[in-house]
Design a protein around this motif. Structure first.
Motif, PDB file in Angstrom:
ATOM      1  N   ALA A 261       0.629  -0.971  -0.633  1.00 49.46           N
ATOM      2  CA  ALA A 261      -0.081  -0.140  -0.505  1.00 49.46           C
ATOM      3  C   ALA A 261       1.190   0.952  -0.141  1.00 49.46           C
ATOM      4  O   ALA A 261       1.630   2.047   0.643  1.00 49.46           O
ATOM      5  CB  ALA A 261      -0.933  -0.102   1.484  1.00 49.46           C
ATOM      6  N   GLY A 262       1.410   1.540  -1.441  1.00 48.82           N
ATOM      7  CA  GLY A 262       2.002   3.216  -1.486  1.00 48.82           C
ATOM      8  C   GLY A 262       3.687   2.250  -0.981  1.00 48.82           C
ATOM      9  O   GLY A 262       3.622   1.295  -1.732  1.00 48.82           O
ATOM     10  N   ASP A 263       4.132   2.928  -0.357  1.00 48.05           N
ATOM     11  CA  ASP A 263       5.742   2.512   0.840  1.00 48.05           C
ATOM     12  C   ASP A 263       5.607   1.714   0.965  1.00 48.05           C
ATOM     13  O   ASP A 263       6.881   1.211   2.136  1.00 48.05           O
ATOM     14  CB  ASP A 263       6.120   4.152   0.802  1.00 48.05           C
ATOM     15  CG  ASP A 263       6.574   5.254  -0.411  1.00 48.05           C
ATOM     16  OD1 ASP A 263       6.252   4.392  -1.435  1.00 48.05           O
ATOM     17  OD2 ASP A 263       6.399   6.173   0.275  1.00 48.05           O
ATOM     18  N   VAL A 264       4.210   0.995   1.791  1.00 47.19           N
ATOM     19  CA  VAL A 264       3.944   0.109   2.952  1.00 47.19           C
ATOM     20  C   VAL A 264       3.941  -0.764   2.493  1.00 47.19           C
ATOM     21  O   VAL A 264       3.072  -1.470   1.758  1.00 47.19           O
ATOM     22  CB  VAL A 264       3.368   0.514   3.998  1.00 47.19           C
ATOM     23  CG1 VAL A 264       3.172  -0.364   5.249  1.00 47.19           C
ATOM     24  CG2 VAL A 264       4.312   2.015   5.197  1.00 47.19           C
ATOM     25  N   ALA A 265       5.161  -2.193   2.953  1.00 46.18           N
ATOM     26  CA  ALA A 265       4.694  -3.871   2.364  1.00 46.18           C
ATOM     27  C   ALA A 265       3.721  -3.970   3.679  1.00 46.18           C
ATOM     28  O   ALA A 265       4.024  -4.084   4.845  1.00 46.18           O
ATOM     29  CB  ALA A 265       6.135  -4.050   2.727  1.00 46.18           C
ATOM     30  N   PHE A 266       2.845  -4.709   2.723  1.00 44.87           N
ATOM     31  CA  PHE A 266       2.073  -6.107   3.872  1.00 44.87           C
ATOM     32  C   PHE A 266       2.569  -7.196   3.918  1.00 44.87           C
ATOM     33  O   PHE A 266       2.430  -8.435   2.488  1.00 44.87           O
ATOM     34  CB  PHE A 266       0.606  -5.960   3.292  1.00 44.87           C
ATOM     35  CG  PHE A 266      -0.925  -4.450   3.648  1.00 44.87           C
ATOM     36  CD1 PHE A 266       0.343  -4.438   5.021  1.00 44.87           C
ATOM     37  CD2 PHE A 266      -1.093  -4.306   2.869  1.00 44.87           C
ATOM     38  CE1 PHE A 266      -1.036  -3.076   5.259  1.00 44.87           C
ATOM     39  CE2 PHE A 266      -2.225  -3.218   3.031  1.00 44.87           C
ATOM     40  CZ  PHE A 266      -1.787  -2.467   4.742  1.00 44.87           C
ATOM     41  N   ILE A 267       3.124  -7.656   4.625  1.00 42.80           N
ATOM     42  CA  ILE A 267       3.678  -8.917   4.781  1.00 42.80           C
ATOM     43  C   ILE A 267       2.879  -9.548   5.226  1.00 42.80           C
ATOM     44  O   ILE A 267       2.501  -9.990   6.697  1.00 42.80           O
ATOM     45  CB  ILE A 267       5.129  -8.880   5.639  1.00 42.80           C
ATOM     46  CG1 ILE A 267       6.013  -8.302   4.870  1.00 42.80           C
ATOM     47  CG2 ILE A 267       6.061 -10.809   5.351  1.00 42.80           C
ATOM     48  CD1 ILE A 267       7.215  -7.867   5.261  1.00 42.80           C
ATOM     49  N   ARG A 268       2.333 -11.061   4.490  1.00 41.10           N
ATOM     50  CA  ARG A 268       1.231 -12.055   5.950  1.00 41.10           C
ATOM     51  C   ARG A 268       1.435 -13.378   5.543  1.00 41.10           C
ATOM     52  O   ARG A 268       1.959 -14.176   4.268  1.00 41.10           O
ATOM     53  CB  ARG A 268      -0.226 -11.940   4.540  1.00 41.10           C
ATOM     54  CG  ARG A 268      -0.585 -11.050   3.864  1.00 41.10           C
ATOM     55  CD  ARG A 268      -2.259 -10.892   3.442  1.00 41.10           C
ATOM     56  NE  ARG A 268      -2.620  -9.494   3.626  1.00 41.10           N
ATOM     57  CZ  ARG A 268      -3.168  -8.642   2.787  1.00 41.10           C
ATOM     58  NH1 ARG A 268      -1.956  -8.713   2.141  1.00 41.10           N
ATOM     59  NH2 ARG A 268      -3.730  -8.115   3.143  1.00 41.10           N
ATOM     60  N   PRO A 269       1.931 -14.125   6.708  1.00 41.26           N
ATOM     61  CA  PRO A 269       2.296 -14.781   6.771  1.00 41.26           C
ATOM     62  C   PRO A 269       1.210 -16.501   6.078  1.00 41.26           C
ATOM     63  O   PRO A 269       0.419 -15.993   6.121  1.00 41.26           O
ATOM     64  CB  PRO A 269       2.336 -15.568   8.192  1.00 41.26           C
ATOM     65  CG  PRO A 269       1.840 -14.718   8.804  1.00 41.26           C
ATOM     66  CD  PRO A 269       1.912 -13.551   7.882  1.00 41.26           C
TER      67      PRO A 269
END
Length: 511
Positions: A261-269
């Motif tokens: 989301a823009g510069d932010v990574a969503f890291i989902r296990p």
């Protein structure tokens, strides 16, 4: 605040543990909007506890003695947009979110962060594949920022000096009262070169007499829940003491997915793998097994003292302690009138609250619930939440006004077969393309411009115009304008629950 450092600088990664639901701060804190996202500390910053924690931990970069990496935030999947909205208000701090599909306590959360921090560091520079992690909860307050930074930098120096990578540094809080709501740390021996002490043992929350004895003895400090250690140290210790957590969490992390989301990574296990991870705290899984009294431990716990006006805001009494007290020791927020009131916290969020002739009370008003409690018994508020859970009442989970990634809705009235909502949509945002099996909806635009998909028809409505969405009809609400869109929605039907949504398309990845 990431800075450009030399290739030999120590790599430090801030970790914010942003789980939990803050049940002792009900009705303001709820599982859908927990305490870390609230503004509670009594200062004038207007920032939530979560925002304060991020800014505070990133301030350790002020000496430029090490390279500070992006902050890793471990939070629940359901809270990702709350976190993202508040992160957008912070400037110059790079962050990424590790999203847990279910809560599994702090040990698996830190394990995910350790794997991810190693991965990031190794890809940035193979020489920095084992960063030092600085771990803090998202729901604490610190009055003296400079003392906090100094103590945290001493922790980093203590960990960095140990070439064997066996040291874990913990911040111990200088006690100011015989507190029974905290765990304690007993130190031993003399302070080392960085002010560090050996830790003899950890003690569970004591009764009043033991807490008084600990305070008098002087070698017992409160356990802050803030740690500093290398990523490899945590993973090795977890593999030593709880290999079941290590194996299951590694499997979930290996199955991760990443979007942005823009510069932010969503890291989902991996969801199914993470559901198998045992639930355990950092303390029980590792930390308490490493004290000096545990002779079999190959790891070493060091404690650095922190005297900086710390509070974990674990109950309303703690909020009263850190709040701006008036001449009668009252902490008052919102539209409140008092007469002959002392030593009380009174919080109004939506209407006038008045109190007369009372002492040591907690009064918290929200749009759909009111709490009245003895201030000294505020730790037991969680029993009310347990009763709400047993009765399956929605007041446990959500406020009347509910934040959504596209804006918010406020359920302003309801009765037999109808519900009325006020809905606000952010500029450029849209709800999902959806349908309802059990209800129809009437929409009236009261402010802004609405782009409405109603079956095969797409229309634009402005103030005082309306439309009707039949039961079972595919529909979407969007705001194409530059100002917030507000509508009044009237639902009608036999069932009006929030789970009556079939999403066909969604920009926010919700099923």
């Amino acid at each position: 605040m990431t800075t450009s450092q030399s290739s030999t600088s120590t790599s430090v990664v801030p970790i914010i543990l942003c789980g939990g639901s803050g049940t002792r701060l009900w009705p303001l804190s709820r599982s859908g909007f927990p305490k870390q996202f609230l503004v509670l500390s009594g200062d004038d910053s207007g920032k939530s506890l979560f925002q304060q924690a991020i800014e505070r931990i990133n301030a350790i970069d002020s000496t430029n003695d090490f390279e500070l990496g992006p902050t890793l935030i471990v939070t629940n999947e359901e809270h990702r947009f709350l976190a993202l909205d508040q992160l957008r208000e912070l400037k110059g701090i790079q962050t990424n979110l590790l999203l847990e599909p279910v809560g599994r306590n702090t040990a698996p959360a830190l394990t995910l962060a350790a794997f991810q921090a190693q991965y990031f560091a190794a890809n940035a520079s193979p020489q920095k594949g084992d960063p030092i992690l600085v771990i803090t909860p998202a729901d604490q307050t610190i009055r003296n920022q400079s003392s906090f930074i100094k103590s945290l930098q001493s922790c980093i120096a203590t960990v960095e000096a140990d070439q064997s990578k066996k040291t874990i540094a913990i911040l111990g809080i200088t006690p100011c009262a015989p507190e029974t709501g905290y765990g304690y740390i007993k130190r031993q021996g003399d302070a080392g070169i960085h002010g560090e002490f050996d830790v003899e043992r950890f003690v569970e929350k004591p009764d009043t007499s033991k807490a008084e004895a600990y305070l008098k003895e002087g070698d017992y400090l409160w356990n802050s829940g803030m740690f500093v250690l290398r990523a490899s140290t945590w993973l090795a210790a977890l593999k030593e003491f709880r290999p079941d957590i290590y194996i299951a969490t590694e499997s979930a992390w290996s199955a991760r997915a990443i979007d942005r989301a823009g510069d932010v990574a969503f890291i989902r296990p991996g969801v199914e793998a993470f559901k198998t991870v045992p639930s355990e705290s950092i303390d029980y899984a590792v930390i308490e097994r490493c004290a000096s009294s545990q002779e079999s431990s190959p790891f070493s716990i060091k404690m650095i003292e922190l005297d900086a006006g710390w509070n974990d805001l674990g109950a309303w009494d703690a909020v009263w302690q850190v709040g701006n007290q008036d001449e009668n020791a009252n902490v008052i927020t919102g539209d409140v009138i008092v007469d002959d009131v002392k030593n009380s916290l009174i919080y109004s969020s939506s209407r006038l609250v008045s109190a007369v002739g009372v002492d040591d009370l907690i009064i918290v008003e929200t749009a759909d619930a009111v709490l009245v409690a003895n201030r000294r018994s505020s730790q037991t508020v969680k029993s009310v939440v347990e009763l709400l859970q047993s009765q399956q009442r929605e007041e446990k989970n959500l406020h009347r006004k509910v934040a959504r990634p596209w804006g918010w809705y406020d359920s302003i009235d309801q009765g037999d077969r109808f519900k009325v909502k006020r809905i606000q949509v952010k500029p450029g945002a849209s709800l999902s393309l959806q349908m309802h099996e059990h209800r129809a909806e009437h929409w009236v635009v009261v402010r802004g411009i609405a782009e409405i998909t109603n079956g095969d028809q797409v229309m634009t409505l402005t103030e005082n115009q309306s439309t009707y969405i039949p039961q079972g009809q595919t529909h979407r609400l969007a705001n194409p304008g530059n100002e917030p869109l507000e509508i009044i929605e009237v639902q009608s039907g036999a069932y009006l629950g929030e789970d009556d949504i079939v999403r066909l398309e969604d920009a926010y990845g919700r099923g």
